[in-house]
Design an enzyme around this catalytic site. Structure first.
Site, PDB file in Angstrom:
ATOM      1  N   ARG A  37     -37.904  34.959 -28.835  1.00 28.88           N
ATOM      2  CA  ARG A  37     -37.143  35.046 -30.081  1.00 28.88           C
ATOM      3  C   ARG A  37     -37.811  34.272 -31.211  1.00 28.88           C
ATOM      4  NH1 ARG A  37     -31.035  34.689 -27.464  1.00 28.88           N
ATOM      5  NH2 ARG A  37     -30.724  36.931 -27.331  1.00 28.88           N
ATOM      6  N   LYS A 203     -21.447  42.041 -15.128  1.00 27.88           N
ATOM      7  CA  LYS A 203     -20.066  42.523 -15.246  1.00 27.88           C
ATOM      8  C   LYS A 203     -19.974  43.899 -15.885  1.00 27.88           C
ATOM      9  CE  LYS A 203     -17.977  37.912 -15.599  1.00 27.88           C
ATOM     10  NZ  LYS A 203     -17.126  37.013 -16.429  1.00 27.88           N
ATOM     11  N   GLY A 361     -31.639  40.117 -24.325  1.00 29.92           N
ATOM     12  CA  GLY A 361     -30.980  39.313 -23.312  1.00 29.92           C
ATOM     13  C   GLY A 361     -31.819  39.128 -22.055  1.00 29.92           C
ATOM     14  N   GLY A 385     -26.412  41.574 -27.061  1.00 33.18           N
ATOM     15  CA  GLY A 385     -25.052  41.883 -27.491  1.00 33.18           C
ATOM     16  C   GLY A 385     -25.014  42.672 -28.779  1.00 33.18           C
TER      17      GLY A 385
END
Length: 404
Positions: A37, A203, A361, A385
Site C-alpha cells: 500500500r 466469512k 486485502g 472492502g
C-alpha cells in the site's frame, strides 16, 4: 472528479497539499510485512513533491480506540518506509492536529514530505456524529491548502479525512484512486466475457452482498476459503468443525437456487484438506493434513484449504476467462501446508489470458507472500472492502466527496 494532473497544471509549488493515503500496512512487532500500500501511493506523493508542493501525508492504521496514541498502531514505521521509497527524509509528526503536527507542517519547505500520526488516534476521525467528525475535519483543514484523495482502501468509510475534509479544501483524486476506479469499471460497466469471480476468505456474511450483485453479472463464481463450508453445509454435507455460519445457510440456499435459475455457474470445492486442529502460523510446524472429498469431512476435523482436484477444477474454470476478479484466499495460506490452494488460484490467473484483478486485502498480501510477481497480474487492488462495495453498487463516501 479533478485529477492530480489537472491539479499539477494549476500549480502546487509552495502549497501545503494534504494527501489522504492508505498506509494501513500489516506489522509484526513494528516491522512491516507487506509494503504494497505504501508503494501504491508513492508515485502520487513523489509527483507532488517534484512539483514543489509541501506534502502532508495522512492515514489510519489498524483499529485503535480513538482515545489517544497507541504505540502498536503508530505510523512511524510506514513513514520510515515511505522515506526509503522516495529516497529522501520524511518528517514525522507524533500527533494528528496538535503541536507536533503544526510544527512539522510549518517546517516543511517546497518539495518536502511529512507524515502525521495515525488519524484514528483522534475519535473525531471515525465518529458517527457529523458535528464531531466535522470539528476534526476543520482542524485537519488548517494544516493544508489543497486536498488529494489517494487512499482507495478507505473510500468506503464516511470518516473525517475521507468524506468531510474534501468539502473544506480544493480537492483532486490521486493517481491510485483514478487507476482503481478505472479497473473497477472494467468489472462492472465494461466487462469482457466469460467473467469469472473467485471468492474466498473466512466469512460468507462478508461476501453476501457482492454475491447478490454478481449473480446478475458474472458467468461463473468459484467459492473457497472458510466461507465455502457454509455453502457445503447448505448442500447437506457434513463439515465437521469447519468454519460455519449457520445463520447464513438459508440465504446461501437461496443464492444457490438463483444461480441455477439464472444460469450462473456456482462452483464449490470437490475435495478439501482437513485437520483436527488449526495450524501453528507462527512456528509453522508441519500440519500433515488429510485430503478428503468435500462431502466426507470427518465430524472431528475442519477444512483448511481446497484439495488438489478442486485446484485443477478451478484452474479449468479460469482458463478460458476474459475477465477474472479474485477476492479472498481459499485456504490458510500463511501456513505452507495450506498454501497450495491459494497458490493454485494465483497460478491460474497468471496462466490465463484474461484481464485479472486481485481484489486487495488478504488475497493481495498472499500474492506477495507466496512469491508471485505482482506486476504479472492485470491489477492488484489496495482496497479489499472498497472494491467489494463498489462491485455491490454502493456509493462510496470518499469517491462522492472527490466528485463534489
Amino acid at each position: 472528479m479533478k485529477t492530480i494532473d489537472e491539479l499539477l497544471a494549476e500549480g502546487v509549488k509552495g502549497k501545503r497539499v494534504f494527501v489522504r493515503a492508505d498506509l494501513n500496512v500489516p506489522l509484526d512487532e513494528g516491522t512491516i510485512t507487506d509494503d504494497g500500500r505504501i508503494r501504491a501511493v508513492q508515485p502520487t506523493i513523489a509527483k507532488l513533491a517534484a512539483a514543489g508542493a509541501r506534502v502532508i501525508v495522512a492515514s489510519h492504521l489498524g483499529r485503535p480506540k480513538g482515545t489517544g496514541a497507541e504505540p502498536a498502531f503508530s505510523l512511524a514505521p510506514a513513514a520510515a518506509r515511505l522515506g526509503e521509497l522516495l529516497g529522501t527524509d520524511v518528517a514525522f509528526a507524533t500527533d494528528t492536529v496538535g503541536a507536533s503536527a503544526k510544527e512539522t507542517v510549518a517546517a516543511l519547505t517546497d518539495g518536502k514530505v511529512a507524515v502525521i500520526e495515525n488519524l484514528r488516534f483522534n475519535a473525531g476521525e471515525t465518529s458517527k456524529d457529523d458535528a464531531e467528525r466535522g470539528a476534526f475535519a476543520d482542524q485537519l483543514a488548517e494544516l493544508a491548502d489543497v486536498y488529494v484523495g489517494d487512499g482507495f482502501g478507505a473510500v468506503h468509510r464516511k470518516h473525517a479525512s475521507v468524506f468531510d475534509l474534501p468539502a473544506r479544501l480544493p480537492h483532486a483524486a490521486g493517481g491510485l484512486i483514478a487507476t482503481e476506479v478505472g479497473v473497477l469499471k472494467k468489472l462492472t460497466a465494461e466487462v469482457e466475457r466469460p467473467y469469472v469471480v473467485v471468492l474466498g476468505g473466512a466469512k460468507v456474511s462478508d461476501k453476501l452482498a457482492v454475491i447478490d450483485e454478481l449473480l446478475g453479472k458474472a458467468d461463473r463464481i468459484l467459492i473457497g476459503g472458510g466461507m465455502a463450508y457454509t455453502f457445503l453445509h447448505a448442500k447437506g454435507y457434513e463439515v465437521g468443525i469447519s468454519l460455519l455460519q449457520k445463520d447464513q445457510v438459508e440465504v446461501v440456499k437461496e443464492y444457490m437456487k438463483r444461480a441455477e435459475d439464472t444460469g450462473v455457474e456456482l462452483v464449490l470445492p470437490v475435495d478439501v484438506l482437513v485437520s483436527a486442529e488449526f495450524p501453528d502460523l507462527k512456528g509453522k510446524t508441519p500440519a500433515n493434513p488429510d485430503t478428503v472429498d468435500a462431502d466426507k469431512i470427518p465430524a472431528d476435523k475442519e477444512g483448511l484449504d481446497i484439495g488438489p482436484r478442486t485446484r485443477e477444477l478451478y484452474a479449468s474454470k479460469i482458463a478460458d476467462a476474459k475477465t477474472v476478479f479474485w477476492n479472498g484466499p481459499v485456504g490458510v495460506f500463511e501456513h505452507p501446508d495450506y498454501a497450495g490452494g491459494t497458490s493454485a488460484i494465483a497460478r491460474g490467473l497468471l496462466d490465463s489470458s484474461a484481464f485479472t484483478v486481485v481484489g486487495g486485502g488478504d488475497s493481495a498480501a498472499a500474492v506477495r507472500i507466496l512469491g508471485f510477481d505482482e506486476n504479472a497480474f492485470g491489477h492488484i487492488s489496495t482496497g479489499g472492502g472498497a472494491s467489494l462495495e463498489y462491485l455491490e453498487g454502493k456509493t462510496l463516501p470518499g469517491l462522492a466527496a472527490l466528485e463534489g
